[in-house]
Design a protein around this motif. Structure first.
Motif, short mmCIF file in Angstrom:
data_model
loop_
_atom_site.label_atom_id
_atom_site.label_comp_id
_atom_site.label_asym_id
_atom_site.label_seq_id
_atom_site.Cartn_x
_atom_site.Cartn_y
_atom_site.Cartn_z
N ASP A 184 37.52 50.09 38.53
CA ASP A 184 36.58 51.11 39.02
C ASP A 184 35.79 50.57 40.22
O ASP A 184 35.52 51.30 41.17
CB ASP A 184 35.63 51.53 37.91
N GLU A 185 35.43 49.31 40.15
CA GLU A 185 34.77 48.64 41.27
C GLU A 185 35.68 48.62 42.50
O GLU A 185 35.25 48.90 43.62
CB GLU A 185 34.37 47.23 40.85
N LEU A 186 36.95 48.29 42.27
CA LEU A 186 37.91 48.27 43.38
C LEU A 186 38.08 49.65 43.99
O LEU A 186 38.18 49.80 45.21
CB LEU A 186 39.27 47.76 42.88
N THR A 187 38.12 50.67 43.14
CA THR A 187 38.29 52.04 43.64
C THR A 187 37.17 52.43 44.58
O THR A 187 37.40 53.09 45.60
CB THR A 187 38.36 53.01 42.45
N ASP A 188 35.95 52.01 44.28
CA ASP A 188 34.82 52.31 45.15
C ASP A 188 34.99 51.67 46.53
O ASP A 188 34.39 52.13 47.50
CB ASP A 188 33.51 51.84 44.52
N HIS A 189 35.79 50.62 46.59
CA HIS A 189 36.06 49.96 47.87
C HIS A 189 37.37 50.45 48.51
O HIS A 189 37.83 49.88 49.50
CB HIS A 189 36.14 48.44 47.66
N GLY A 190 37.95 51.49 47.93
CA GLY A 190 39.16 52.06 48.51
C GLY A 190 40.43 51.29 48.22
O GLY A 190 41.43 51.45 48.93
N VAL A 191 40.42 50.47 47.17
CA VAL A 191 41.59 49.67 46.81
C VAL A 191 42.31 50.34 45.65
O VAL A 191 41.74 50.45 44.55
CB VAL A 191 41.20 48.23 46.43
N PRO A 192 43.54 50.78 45.83
CA PRO A 192 44.28 51.37 44.70
C PRO A 192 44.51 50.32 43.62
O PRO A 192 45.06 49.24 43.91
CB PRO A 192 45.61 51.81 45.34
N PRO A 193 44.10 50.57 42.38
CA PRO A 193 44.26 49.56 41.33
C PRO A 193 45.69 49.06 41.16
O PRO A 193 45.89 47.87 40.88
CB PRO A 193 43.78 50.31 40.07
N ASN A 194 46.68 49.92 41.36
CA ASN A 194 48.07 49.48 41.17
C ASN A 194 48.61 48.72 42.38
O ASN A 194 49.76 48.28 42.36
CB ASN A 194 48.97 50.68 40.87
N LYS A 195 47.77 48.55 43.41
CA LYS A 195 48.19 47.81 44.59
C LYS A 195 47.32 46.58 44.84
O LYS A 195 47.42 45.94 45.88
CB LYS A 195 48.13 48.72 45.83
N ARG A 196 46.47 46.22 43.87
CA ARG A 196 45.47 45.18 44.12
C ARG A 196 46.11 43.82 44.42
O ARG A 196 45.57 43.07 45.24
CB ARG A 196 44.52 45.07 42.94
N ARG A 197 47.23 43.50 43.81
CA ARG A 197 47.89 42.22 44.10
C ARG A 197 48.49 42.23 45.50
O ARG A 197 48.41 41.23 46.23
CB ARG A 197 48.98 41.94 43.05
N THR A 198 49.08 43.34 45.89
CA THR A 198 49.65 43.46 47.23
C THR A 198 48.57 43.39 48.29
O THR A 198 48.72 42.72 49.32
CB THR A 198 50.44 44.77 47.36
N VAL A 199 47.46 44.10 48.04
CA VAL A 199 46.36 44.09 49.00
C VAL A 199 45.81 42.68 49.16
O VAL A 199 45.56 42.21 50.28
CB VAL A 199 45.25 45.07 48.57
N LEU A 200 45.63 41.97 48.06
CA LEU A 200 45.11 40.61 48.14
C LEU A 200 46.06 39.71 48.92
O LEU A 200 45.62 38.88 49.73
CB LEU A 200 44.85 40.04 46.75
N ARG A 201 47.36 39.86 48.69
CA ARG A 201 48.31 39.04 49.44
C ARG A 201 48.17 39.30 50.95
O ARG A 201 48.15 38.36 51.75
CB ARG A 201 49.74 39.33 49.00
N GLU A 202 48.07 40.56 51.34
CA GLU A 202 47.93 40.86 52.76
C GLU A 202 46.62 40.30 53.32
O GLU A 202 46.59 39.79 54.44
CB GLU A 202 48.03 42.37 52.99
N TYR A 203 45.56 40.40 52.54
CA TYR A 203 44.28 39.84 52.99
C TYR A 203 44.41 38.33 53.23
O TYR A 203 43.94 37.82 54.26
CB TYR A 203 43.20 40.09 51.94
N VAL A 204 45.00 37.62 52.28
CA VAL A 204 45.14 36.17 52.43
C VAL A 204 46.00 35.83 53.64
O VAL A 204 45.66 34.95 54.44
CB VAL A 204 45.71 35.55 51.14
#
Length: 284
Positions: free
Chosen positions: A123-143
């Motif tokens: 829910d915290e991630l959603t408020d930041h516009g991060v799809p929960p089912n994509k959180r690992r992919t998003v983190l990889r791209e960030y890194v």
């Protein structure tokens, strides 16, 4: 084996700078702090330790910004490693976060490690516009994007969630490579993420018997063709000589102990007692 401290920061109790200075003065080698930008009152995500929406500690709602806290700690220390357990990079803009981390590493003389999580609080991630089912992919791209900004003279990145053209960004970190550790459950999926993108694993508070998981981590690491061995940071609650020997043999490189949510004097007394206990066991 190295020993460190994790402070669950809040707007009460001991200040991060005071805790970090005391930690370094007593010979500990690392200082970690957590992150939550906010906690939605209404949420569907269950906390890993409670199994429902209740929180085990009200400091989740009072957590200090980790990078400000570590900057304060850096100003009063000289040697201790400055890290997060864990930060949530995907809740920030990757370009500005890369700048913040690079600046802290530059000013601290190369003492920063990024301990990151995928985020249990979806829910915290959603408020930041991060799809929960994509959180690992998003983190990889960030890194990957941050590493480009940290290491390349003209850095650009093009992914599904992070995109920017060739850019200049200084300062560069003092270290040639800022380590990235992942704090998450010790599953094969987590270890595959680490073997592809990270440098090591931080255990979760609910994991106590980690030797079998460490064997899996080392296998996944080796199968991915990574040289050497991953760094393993284990959260502990009470020093036990037999357990520490077993952990060291299994590949644990660092052990962290949490500070109590008490007054500054009580925390300093706790650090003194912990230091004596570890000295009696096997201080490096």
């Amino acid at each position: 084996m190295r020993f460190g401290i994790v402070l669950f920061t809040s707007d009460r109790g001991i200040a991060p700078a005071t805790a970090a200075k005391a930690t370094e003065d007593r010979g500990f080698q690392s200082f970690f702090v957590p992150e939550h930008t906010h906690i939605p009152v209404k949420r569907e995500a269950a906390h890993p330790s409670t199994g429902d929406a209740s929180l085990p500690d009200d400091r989740y709602t009072r957590t200090l910004d980790p990078w400000v806290a570590l900057a304060m700690a850096a100003a009063v220390t000289e040697r201790i490693e400055l890290s997060t357990a864990v930060a949530l990079p995907v809740e920030h803009d990757p370009i500005t976060l890369a700048k913040t981390i690079a600046t802290l590493d530059h000013l601290s003389g190369g003492r920063v490690t990024l301990g990151a999580g995928f985020g249990w609080n979806t829910d915290e991630l959603t408020d930041h516009g991060v799809p929960p089912n994509k959180r690992r992919t998003v983190l990889r791209e960030y890194v990957e994007a941050m590493r480009a900004l940290w290491t390349e003279e003209e850095a650009g990145y093009s992914g599904d969630h992070v995109k920017f053209g060739p850019s200049w960004a200084w300062p560069k970190p003092a270290q040639p490579h800022i380590p990235v550790l992942i704090g998450a459950a010790g599953t094969e999926k987590t270890f595959q993420w680490i073997a592809r993108t990270g440098d090591g694993w931080i255990t979760t508070p609910t994991e106590t018997d980690i030797t079998a998981r460490l064997a899996l981590l080392h296998k996944v690491w080796s199968d991915a063709g990574r040289p050497g061995t991953p760094r393993v940071v284990a959260l502990d609650f009470k020093p036990d000589p037999e357990k520490l020997v077993r952990w060291k043999a299994a590949g644990v490189t660092d052990v962290l102990y949490g500070l109590p949510d008490r007054s500054t004097d009580d925390v300093l007394h706790y650090l003194d007692r912990l230091r004596r206990k570890l000295s009696d066991l096997q201080w490096p």
